[in-house]
Design a protein around this motif. Structure first.
Motif, PDB file in Angstrom:
ATOM      1  N   SER A  11       0.575  -1.210   0.400  1.00 16.73           N
ATOM      2  CA  SER A  11      -0.093  -0.097  -0.339  1.00 16.73           C
ATOM      3  C   SER A  11       1.068   1.527   0.134  1.00 16.73           C
ATOM      4  O   SER A  11       0.335   2.367  -0.728  1.00 16.73           O
ATOM      5  N   LEU A  15       0.840   3.887  -2.482  1.00 14.94           N
ATOM      6  CA  LEU A  15       0.544   5.220  -2.461  1.00 14.94           C
ATOM      7  C   LEU A  15       2.179   6.190  -2.830  1.00 14.94           C
ATOM      8  O   LEU A  15       1.705   7.717  -4.039  1.00 14.94           O
ATOM      9  N   MET A 107      -5.410  -1.207  -4.973  1.00 15.27           N
ATOM     10  CA  MET A 107      -4.944  -0.626  -3.972  1.00 15.27           C
ATOM     11  C   MET A 107      -4.227   0.885  -4.414  1.00 15.27           C
ATOM     12  O   MET A 107      -4.391   2.308  -4.379  1.00 15.27           O
ATOM     13  N   THR A 110      -7.521   2.613  -6.493  1.00 15.04           N
ATOM     14  CA  THR A 110      -8.267   3.317  -5.564  1.00 15.04           C
ATOM     15  C   THR A 110      -7.942   5.046  -4.800  1.00 15.04           C
ATOM     16  O   THR A 110      -8.294   5.387  -4.413  1.00 15.04           O
ATOM     17  N   LEU A 111      -5.967   4.501  -4.960  1.00 15.46           N
ATOM     18  CA  LEU A 111      -5.750   5.727  -4.093  1.00 15.46           C
ATOM     19  C   LEU A 111      -5.809   6.535  -5.111  1.00 15.46           C
ATOM     20  O   LEU A 111      -5.074   8.337  -4.945  1.00 15.46           O
ATOM     21  N   GLY A 114      -8.054   8.462  -4.625  1.00 11.39           N
ATOM     22  CA  GLY A 114      -8.947   9.343  -3.943  1.00 11.39           C
ATOM     23  C   GLY A 114      -7.779  10.891  -3.769  1.00 11.39           C
ATOM     24  O   GLY A 114      -7.848  11.676  -3.170  1.00 11.39           O
ATOM     25  N   TYR A 156     -15.866   6.826  -7.134  1.00 16.71           N
ATOM     26  CA  TYR A 156     -14.700   6.367  -5.612  1.00 16.71           C
ATOM     27  C   TYR A 156     -15.179   5.297  -4.579  1.00 16.71           C
ATOM     28  O   TYR A 156     -14.689   4.405  -4.384  1.00 16.71           O
ATOM     29  N   LEU A 160     -14.876   1.061  -3.929  1.00 20.45           N
ATOM     30  CA  LEU A 160     -13.995   0.812  -2.748  1.00 20.45           C
ATOM     31  C   LEU A 160     -15.236  -0.036  -2.155  1.00 20.45           C
ATOM     32  O   LEU A 160     -14.083  -1.601  -1.594  1.00 20.45           O
ATOM     33  N   ALA A 171      -8.380  -1.778   2.683  1.00 19.43           N
ATOM     34  CA  ALA A 171      -8.214  -1.164   1.569  1.00 19.43           C
ATOM     35  C   ALA A 171      -9.319  -0.198   2.186  1.00 19.43           C
ATOM     36  O   ALA A 171      -8.691   0.994   1.828  1.00 19.43           O
ATOM     37  N   TRP A 174      -7.035   2.563   4.401  1.00 21.36           N
ATOM     38  CA  TRP A 174      -6.264   2.832   4.557  1.00 21.36           C
ATOM     39  C   TRP A 174      -6.048   4.077   3.555  1.00 21.36           C
ATOM     40  O   TRP A 174      -5.096   4.866   3.606  1.00 21.36           O
ATOM     41  N   ASN A 175      -7.477   4.122   2.555  1.00 19.72           N
ATOM     42  CA  ASN A 175      -7.575   5.081   1.642  1.00 19.72           C
ATOM     43  C   ASN A 175      -7.879   5.750   2.234  1.00 19.72           C
ATOM     44  O   ASN A 175      -7.616   7.116   2.718  1.00 19.72           O
ATOM     45  N   THR A 178      -5.257   8.034   4.120  1.00 18.33           N
ATOM     46  CA  THR A 178      -4.443   8.700   3.259  1.00 18.33           C
ATOM     47  C   THR A 178      -5.237   9.693   2.797  1.00 18.33           C
ATOM     48  O   THR A 178      -4.001  11.151   2.998  1.00 18.33           O
TER      49      THR A 178
END
Length: 202
Positions: A11, A15, A107, A110-111, A114, A156, A160, A171, A174-175, A178
């Motif tokens: 992750s 990122l 990841m 999605t990141l 995000g 988004y 998820l 996930a 973490w998102n 973040t």
């Protein structure tokens, strides 16, 4: 425990890649507009906070048209959007049976989304960083940015919910963490920039 640690490492790598690609998106346009010697040279520290597309030639940047400055500011989110789409296409082509590679791709996608949401939605509510540059040049773009951010946020959140059950909670957490850290870091970064500018003007 080993799985969680590996998830955390993957992750972080996802990122870091998202942030690096975001800064390269800015840097490519700065280079195209004559403000940089190398588009690949950006500043992304291991701790990720306070990343920039620098070094940028300040004189050359000041001479850009408002449109060029705004487009350069959009470069980061456009890069994130491109890489999120590419990552999503790879997920669709590869299928669900890639083990940790699937986790990394989820990841990464999605990141990237995000980061876009954190800029277009939250960054348009409280103007910071790239969004403050765009709003300074074209104030009327603030509402379209906000609306685009709201639309992307819906996509988004839906994405998820599509993350495989085996790591969906990880996930999501973490998102969320973040995005909170990104927005908090930008508020600090913007405040420091304004303070430094005030000192120079004074």
């Amino acid at each position: 425990m080993k799985t969680v640690l590996l998830y955390a490492v993957l992750s972080y790598l996802a990122l870091y890649a998202c942030v690096w690609l975001h800064e390269v998106g800015h840097s490519l346009l700065h280079w195209r507009f004559g403000c940089k010697d190398s588009w690949a040279r950006v500043q992304v520290r291991p701790y990720i906070f306070f990343s920039t597309p620098g070094p940028v030639n300040v004189e050359a940047y000041s001479a850009l048209t408002p449109g060029q400055r705004a487009l350069s500011a959009y470069g980061g989110v456009l890069s994130n959007l491109f890489w999120a789409a590419l990552g999503g296409a790879l997920l669709g082509l590869a299928g669900p049976d890639l083990g940790y590679a699937s986790f990394f791709l989820w990841m990464f996608v999605t990141l990237n989304l995000g980061e876009i949401v954190s800029y277009l939605l939250i960054g348009s509510v409280y103007l910071v960083s790239d969004m403050s540059i765009i709003a300074a040049e074209y104030p009327r773009l603030r509402i379209p940015n906000l609306l685009a951010g709201a639309l992307l946020t819906a996509g988004y959140v839906w994405l998820l919910t599509q993350v495989p059950d085996s790591f969906r909670t990880f996930a999501a957490v973490w998102n969320i963490v973040t995005i909170i850290c990104m927005c908090g870091g930008r508020i600090v970064f913007t405040a420091l920039g304004k303070r430094n500018q005030a000192r120079e003007d004074g």
